[in-house]
Scaffold this motif. Structure first.
Motif, PDB file in Angstrom:
ATOM      1  N   ILE A   1      -4.920  -7.503   4.418  1.00 16.67           N
ATOM      2  CA  ILE A   1      -3.960  -6.857   3.517  1.00 16.67           C
ATOM      3  C   ILE A   1      -2.537  -7.295   3.846  1.00 16.67           C
ATOM      4  CG2 ILE A   1      -3.145  -4.647   2.605  1.00 16.67           C
ATOM      5  CD1 ILE A   1      -5.776  -3.418   3.574  1.00 16.67           C
ATOM      6  N   ILE A   2      -2.202  -7.299   5.137  1.00 13.86           N
ATOM      7  CA  ILE A   2      -0.830  -7.657   5.511  1.00 13.86           C
ATOM      8  C   ILE A   2      -0.572  -9.146   5.267  1.00 13.86           C
ATOM      9  CG2 ILE A   2      -1.226  -8.209   7.954  1.00 13.86           C
ATOM     10  CD1 ILE A   2       1.359  -6.735   8.578  1.00 13.86           C
ATOM     11  N   ILE A   3      -1.610  -9.969   5.382  1.00 12.50           N
ATOM     12  CA  ILE A   3      -1.448 -11.382   5.039  1.00 12.50           C
ATOM     13  C   ILE A   3      -1.138 -11.528   3.554  1.00 12.50           C
ATOM     14  CG2 ILE A   3      -2.633 -13.598   4.849  1.00 12.50           C
ATOM     15  CD1 ILE A   3      -4.116 -12.943   7.413  1.00 12.50           C
ATOM     16  N   GLY A   4      -1.831 -10.738   2.734  1.00 12.88           N
ATOM     17  CA  GLY A   4      -1.555 -10.757   1.299  1.00 12.88           C
ATOM     18  C   GLY A   4      -0.140 -10.308   0.987  1.00 12.88           C
ATOM     19  N   ILE A   5       0.339  -9.271   1.686  1.00 10.27           N
ATOM     20  CA  ILE A   5       1.704  -8.771   1.473  1.00 10.27           C
ATOM     21  C   ILE A   5       2.736  -9.856   1.782  1.00 10.27           C
ATOM     22  CG2 ILE A   5       3.427  -7.104   2.290  1.00 10.27           C
ATOM     23  CD1 ILE A   5       1.133  -5.149   2.788  1.00 10.27           C
ATOM     24  N   SER A   6       2.453 -10.673   2.786  1.00 15.47           N
ATOM     25  CA  SER A   6       3.432 -11.675   3.224  1.00 15.47           C
ATOM     26  C   SER A   6       3.733 -12.723   2.151  1.00 15.47           C
ATOM     27  CB  SER A   6       2.930 -12.371   4.496  1.00 15.47           C
ATOM     28  OG  SER A   6       1.809 -13.211   4.220  1.00 15.47           O
ATOM     29  N   PHE A   7       2.833 -12.881   1.175  1.00 12.95           N
ATOM     30  CA  PHE A   7       3.036 -13.892   0.134  1.00 12.95           C
ATOM     31  C   PHE A   7       3.682 -13.322  -1.134  1.00 12.95           C
ATOM     32  CE2 PHE A   7      -0.257 -15.924   2.707  1.00 12.95           C
ATOM     33  CZ  PHE A   7       0.219 -17.229   2.775  1.00 12.95           C
ATOM     34  N   LEU A   8       3.963 -12.027  -1.156  1.00 14.18           N
ATOM     35  CA  LEU A   8       4.505 -11.404  -2.358  1.00 14.18           C
ATOM     36  C   LEU A   8       6.013 -11.581  -2.442  1.00 14.18           C
ATOM     37  CD1 LEU A   8       2.413  -8.099  -2.444  1.00 14.18           C
ATOM     38  CD2 LEU A   8       1.921 -10.313  -3.498  1.00 14.18           C
ATOM     39  N   ARG A   9       6.516 -11.593  -3.671  1.00 17.14           N
ATOM     40  CA  ARG A   9       7.941 -11.770  -3.920  1.00 17.14           C
ATOM     41  C   ARG A   9       8.433 -10.681  -4.874  1.00 17.14           C
ATOM     42  NH1 ARG A   9       6.667 -14.276  -0.192  1.00 17.14           N
ATOM     43  NH2 ARG A   9       7.034 -16.508   0.271  1.00 17.14           N
ATOM     44  N   GLN A  10       9.649 -10.791  -5.322  1.00 18.93           N
ATOM     45  CA  GLN A  10      10.252  -9.756  -6.153  1.00 18.93           C
ATOM     46  C   GLN A  10       9.449  -9.498  -7.433  1.00 18.93           C
ATOM     47  OE1 GLN A  10      14.330 -10.504  -7.195  1.00 18.93           O
ATOM     48  NE2 GLN A  10      14.521  -8.672  -8.471  1.00 18.93           N
ATOM     49  N   GLU A  11       8.890 -10.542  -8.004  1.00 12.97           N
ATOM     50  CA  GLU A  11       8.130 -10.365  -9.248  1.00 12.97           C
ATOM     51  C   GLU A  11       6.784  -9.669  -9.016  1.00 12.97           C
ATOM     52  OE1 GLU A  11       7.659 -14.652  -7.751  1.00 12.97           O
ATOM     53  OE2 GLU A  11       9.253 -13.163  -8.015  1.00 12.97           O
ATOM     54  N   ASP A  12       6.413  -9.468  -7.758  1.00 11.19           N
ATOM     55  CA  ASP A  12       5.141  -8.806  -7.428  1.00 11.19           C
ATOM     56  C   ASP A  12       5.368  -7.385  -6.918  1.00 11.19           C
ATOM     57  OD1 ASP A  12       3.671 -11.266  -7.880  1.00 11.19           O
ATOM     58  OD2 ASP A  12       4.486 -11.960  -5.962  1.00 11.19           O
ATOM     59  N   GLN A  13       6.379  -6.716  -7.436  1.00 15.06           N
ATOM     60  CA  GLN A  13       6.768  -5.403  -6.905  1.00 15.06           C
ATOM     61  C   GLN A  13       5.625  -4.387  -6.944  1.00 15.06           C
ATOM     62  OE1 GLN A  13      10.227  -4.381  -9.245  1.00 15.06           O
ATOM     63  NE2 GLN A  13      11.638  -5.168  -7.718  1.00 15.06           N
ATOM     64  N   VAL A  14       4.950  -4.288  -8.072  1.00 13.80           N
ATOM     65  CA  VAL A  14       3.889  -3.286  -8.222  1.00 13.80           C
ATOM     66  C   VAL A  14       2.742  -3.560  -7.257  1.00 13.80           C
ATOM     67  CG1 VAL A  14       2.186  -2.300  -9.797  1.00 13.80           C
ATOM     68  CG2 VAL A  14       4.476  -2.831 -10.628  1.00 13.80           C
ATOM     69  N   LEU A  15       2.310  -4.810  -7.182  1.00 13.11           N
ATOM     70  CA  LEU A  15       1.227  -5.174  -6.264  1.00 13.11           C
ATOM     71  C   LEU A  15       1.630  -4.922  -4.820  1.00 13.11           C
ATOM     72  CD1 LEU A  15      -1.554  -6.380  -5.791  1.00 13.11           C
ATOM     73  CD2 LEU A  15      -0.507  -8.665  -5.850  1.00 13.11           C
TER      74      LEU A  15
END
Length: 517
Positions: free
Chosen positions: A366-380
């Motif tokens: 889960i935390i690995i997935g979070i590390s790839f998120l950016r501003q456009e992925d706010q909800v996710l």
């Protein structure tokens, strides 16, 4: 073959009692009344410990100027509310966020040692009073010098150094084995509730159009602690035998399923404790949890502001949702671990290790997935952060409960050791995070999250290798009779032999047809 307590079924015969409680009887009982009020008190204290994480976001000035139209011409004037804000650089912000850990380093071990020798009720009341007074004076000092604010944070750290060890020891006196994971996880639930309140309420409080809003974070949270301490005075007692309203059935149930110290002063076997592998498994588990907490909870508002680009009000809401995940996880996994134990499906040792590993390793993807998120992925990002904390909280049914398994009489001392070392490590975590993220970019925060993965894996391996769930020999009360064989005759005339470590109070329950050999 001698059985350990974790493998021994509860004794049943026509003389012994089943100790069945309805959900209403259970959660309105004196033991759960004490546990719930203790959780409330801890939750309110968390508000004063974590509030600086939102204060540094709320008190920073927005636009320094305001453009207005006068006589058809745009005129730029100074923001009239600018005097209500304070600017601190990132280094000072990191120092103030970690400031209370400085005080905690010097007192947690000392207060943990005292936790089995003094009244936890009175001591927690005193420490929380210090928190309240210190917090009330902080806003005024903010406009004088940031280092005076740092002093208040250190004082808060000194006071909080004894809260968790004393709370752990107090709950250890009240928690029967079949409910231990649920009751001992109250501390984690308190952290979650306090975190929810801090981030959620702070976001709204910041919008109060008086004094910039942020000083009311200290005032309102201080007032909530006053209310909690009022309930604490009238409803919490150190031990079941001191409670004036406890029913005999409940007192008997608690005494039968806990280790007693016979009210004598404890002599801490420091050498044996410090060379005990199971103790260090608890300590390292605590360090794992504490490091992840500092990064993924205390520093969370900075990540939400810098990478996800939420405004202050939404920042508080999103940060609070992470603690909602922690709270639900503590309830779910605490209940499940106790339920599995009472069913006899797994040994206590297996349950503790399984919960710890599921929390630490299960949260890694889960935390690995979070590390790839950016501003456009706010909800996710919000969904994954909340789910991350839900899964990670399972580890609390491992390391956090474990001191009461391996050394019930010294649970507060071990907790003090954990808080002491965790405070020392936590001093540097915010400073390290702010140093790694000087520009607040997504790539910089990705490095922080990868560091969390390494911490999780290391914490899982060490706990699996060193942890135990059996009461250690050095922790046992020498006055208790050991390894007595009990021959129990039931209504169906079937017999079985069990080897148990029994206190005098336990033996008194099995007279008559129960024979001792």
């Amino acid at each position: 073959m001698q059985e350990t307590l974790e493998k021994t079924p509860l004794l049943k015969d026509h003389k012994s009692k089943e100790y069945t409680f309805s959900l209403w009887e259970k959660y309105t009982s004196c033991r759960w009344q004490v546990g719930i009020i203790a959780g409330l008190a801890m939750s309110c204290s968390i508000l004063l410990r974590l509030n600086m994480t939102m204060v540094v976001v709320c008190m920073a000035a927005g636009n320094l100027t305001v453009t207005v139209v006068q006589n058809g011409t745009d005129v730029t004037i100074r923001d009239p509310y600018l005097d209500n804000y304070v600017y601190w650089d990132s280094a000072m912000e990191g120092l103030l966020i970690s400031g209370y850990y400085i005080g905690q380093v010097f007192t947690s071990l000392l207060f943990g040692t005292l936790s089995g020798r003094i009244s936890g009720k009175k001591f927690i009341l005193f420490l929380t009073s210090v928190l309240i007074v210190t917090s009330f004076v902080t806003p005024a000092l903010t406009f004088v010098n940031p280092y005076l604010v740092l002093v208040t944070r250190i004082l808060i750290g000194i006071a909080t150094g004894g809260l968790e060890p004393c709370g752990t020891q107090l709950l250890s006196n009240w928690a029967p084995l079949p409910e231990r994971a649920q009751m001992m996880s109250i501390t984690e639930q308190a952290n979650s509730i306090g975190g929810i309140g801090n981030f959620l309420l702070s976001g709204f409080i910041c919008n109060i159009p008086v004094l910039g809003g942020w000083p009311f974070i200290f005032y309102i949270f201080g007032g909530m602690n006053v209310i909690a301490m009022t309930l604490w005075i009238f409803l919490v007692y150190d031990k079941p035998e001191q409670h004036p309203w406890i029913k005999p059935k409940e007192a008997e149930y608690i005494n039968r399923h806990r280790t007693k110290s016979h009210g004598k002063k404890l002599k801490v076997p420091w050498l044996k404790m410090l060379t005990s592998a199971p103790v260090w498994a608890c300590v390292l588990g605590y360090l794992t949890s504490g490091t992840l907490f500092m990064v993924m909870a205390v520093c969370l508002p900075l990540y939400i502001e810098q990478v996800l680009k939420f405004d202050v009000g939404t920042n508080g809401l999103v940060s609070a949702l992470a603690f909602v995940g922690r709270f639900i996880g503590a309830l779910v996994f605490g209940y499940l671990s106790d339920w599995v134990f009472t069913k006899g499906w797994l040994t206590l040792k297996t349950i503790r290790k399984t919960c710890h590993v599921f929390g630490t390793i299960g949260s890694v993807p889960i935390i690995i997935g979070i590390s790839f998120l950016r501003q456009e992925d706010q909800v996710l990002a919000v969904v994954l952060i909340t789910f991350y904390w839900f899964v990670l909280t399972c580890m609390n049914c491992g390391f956090r409960v474990n001191p009461a398994d391996i050394a019930p009489r010294f649970a507060g001392v071990i907790s003090g050791m954990c808080v002491f070392l965790n405070s020392a490590v936590s001093l540097f975590v915010p400073l390290l995070v702010t140093a790694v993220t000087p520009n607040g970019t997504a790539d910089e925060w990705q490095s922080v999250f990868y560091g969390c993965v390494g911490v999780s894996v290391t914490g899982a391996v060490t706990f699996v290798v060193f942890a135990s769930a059996e009461e250690q020999e050095w922790a046992k009360d020498p006055e208790e009779n050991k390894d007595m064989v009990i021959k129990v005759t039931g209504n169906n005339n079937n017999t079985f032999d069990d080897h148990l470590s029994l206190s005098t109070e336990f033996k008194s329950l099995h007279q008559g047809k129960n024979t001792y050999s």
